[in-house]
Design a protein around this motif. Structure first.
Motif, PDB file in Angstrom:
ATOM      1  N   THR A   1      35.700  33.132  31.433  1.00 26.86           N
ATOM      2  CA  THR A   1      35.368  34.354  32.166  1.00 26.86           C
ATOM      3  C   THR A   1      36.246  34.496  33.406  1.00 26.86           C
ATOM      4  OG1 THR A   1      33.064  34.308  31.424  1.00 26.86           O
ATOM      5  CG2 THR A   1      33.540  35.609  33.377  1.00 26.86           C
TER       6      THR A   1
ATOM      7  N   TYR B   1      37.150  37.629  36.687  1.00 26.08           N
ATOM      8  CA  TYR B   1      36.446  38.690  37.404  1.00 26.08           C
ATOM      9  C   TYR B   1      37.412  39.697  38.015  1.00 26.08           C
ATOM     10  CZ  TYR B   1      32.228  35.846  37.043  1.00 26.08           C
ATOM     11  OH  TYR B   1      31.169  35.122  36.556  1.00 26.08           O
TER      12      TYR B   1
ATOM     13  N   GLU C   1      32.982  41.467  34.809  1.00 21.51           N
ATOM     14  CA  GLU C   1      33.317  40.215  34.146  1.00 21.51           C
ATOM     15  C   GLU C   1      34.271  40.495  32.993  1.00 21.51           C
ATOM     16  OE1 GLU C   1      29.821  38.149  32.931  1.00 21.51           O
ATOM     17  OE2 GLU C   1      29.304  37.485  34.952  1.00 21.51           O
TER      18      GLU C   1
ATOM     19  N   TYR D   1      35.813  38.746  29.615  1.00 19.29           N
ATOM     20  CA  TYR D   1      35.581  37.639  28.701  1.00 19.29           C
ATOM     21  C   TYR D   1      36.794  37.431  27.790  1.00 19.29           C
ATOM     22  CZ  TYR D   1      30.891  39.086  30.111  1.00 19.29           C
ATOM     23  OH  TYR D   1      29.794  39.464  30.844  1.00 19.29           O
TER      24      TYR D   1
ATOM     25  N   LYS E   1      29.237  44.323  35.815  1.00 18.27           N
ATOM     26  CA  LYS E   1      28.014  43.538  35.993  1.00 18.27           C
ATOM     27  C   LYS E   1      27.240  43.911  37.250  1.00 18.27           C
ATOM     28  CE  LYS E   1      26.825  40.396  33.918  1.00 18.27           C
ATOM     29  NZ  LYS E   1      25.858  40.255  32.814  1.00 18.27           N
TER      30      LYS E   1
ATOM     31  N   ALA F   1      29.789  35.035  40.946  1.00 17.75           N
ATOM     32  CA  ALA F   1      30.847  35.895  40.412  1.00 17.75           C
ATOM     33  C   ALA F   1      32.194  35.295  40.819  1.00 17.75           C
ATOM     34  CB  ALA F   1      30.705  37.321  40.925  1.00 17.75           C
TER      35      ALA F   1
END
Length: 237
Positions: free
Chosen positions: A75, A77, A90, A92, A100, A132
């Motif tokens: 992940t 950010y 986020e 992925y 989020k 985060a």
């Protein structure tokens, strides 16, 4: 003038963990398939339904747990800051993005460095803590933001760069929001930037000196070859 600042928090471990990621994906799939197989078997043998169900549950839990670990390891950010909101998304596996958190800037009550005196004062006032960030172990570069939401007070932990902090100061009007630890954090980031500039300049100078040395060596070699040629001509005459 409208403010807009975007920072991408890169997870450098994604490439290093590529093999581990594939292994976890396979393990998760195997656990899920085994759990599903046992569950289907329970439908056939109704008499032992609850026995098969209890046997299947651990496999589904293991699959869920492995998936969570894999997702966390892969992940990244995005922090997007404008005049009114801080939006955190986020990312992925460097492919899928999901928004989020949306934080209204006017609802921010405190900003500071994790584990500072300011954080210890506000920590107990938060109803929930949110992560985060990518580098969990680098606590000196973790910043907390305490804010109000419809569901109560929240603390979110991020790892912003210097540009983000400077932009946040411009859009958050109340100076009392910023804990004194933020000033120390900014000084540390400024010093880091200066050190990186000096290191880059030093590397460029070293590369330049090395290039000059190689040029001089080539020149000496050419001169030596020219002298040999001249000596050869003299002998021939």
């Amino acid at each position: 003038m409208e403010m807009y600042y975007e920072q991408n928090v890169v997870n450098n471990n994604i490439d290093e963990r590529a093999k581990k990621t594939k292994t976890l994906v396979i393990a998760r799939s195997v656990c899920f398939m085994l759990g599903l197989f046992i569950l289907i078997s329970s439908a056939i043998m109704i008499t032992f339904f609850w026995v098969f169900l209890l046997l299947a549950i651990p496999f589904f839990i293991a699959a869920l747990f492995l998936g969570h670990i894999n997702k966390r390891n892969n992940t990244e950010y995005d922090y997007v800051l404008d005049d009114e909101n801080l939006r955190i998304s986020e990312i992925y596996y460097r492919q899928r993005r999901k928004l989020k958190h949306t934080i209204r800037l006017r609802n921010i009550e405190s900003v500071g460095v994790f584990d500072s005196d300011g954080y210890k004062k506000v920590e107990r006032t938060a109803d929930k803590k949110i992560l985060a960030l990518v580098n969990y172990d680098d606590e000196q570069n973790v910043i907390y933001i305490l804010f109000r939401s419809d569901k109560g007070r929240r603390i979110i932990f991020i790892e912003p760069d210097l540009g983000f902090i400077m932009a946040l100061r411009k859009v958050v009007s109340a100076l009392t929001v910023f804990d004194k630890s933020i000033s120390d954090y900014e000084k540390r980031l400024h010093q880091k930037a200066e050190d990186e500039k000096i290191a880059a300049t030093t590397r460029n100078d070293d590369d330049s000196d090395l290039s000059d040395t190689e040029s001089n060596d080539d020149s000496d070699d050419n001169n030596a070859e020219t002298e040999q040629d001249n000596d050869g001509e003299a002998v021939t005459e």
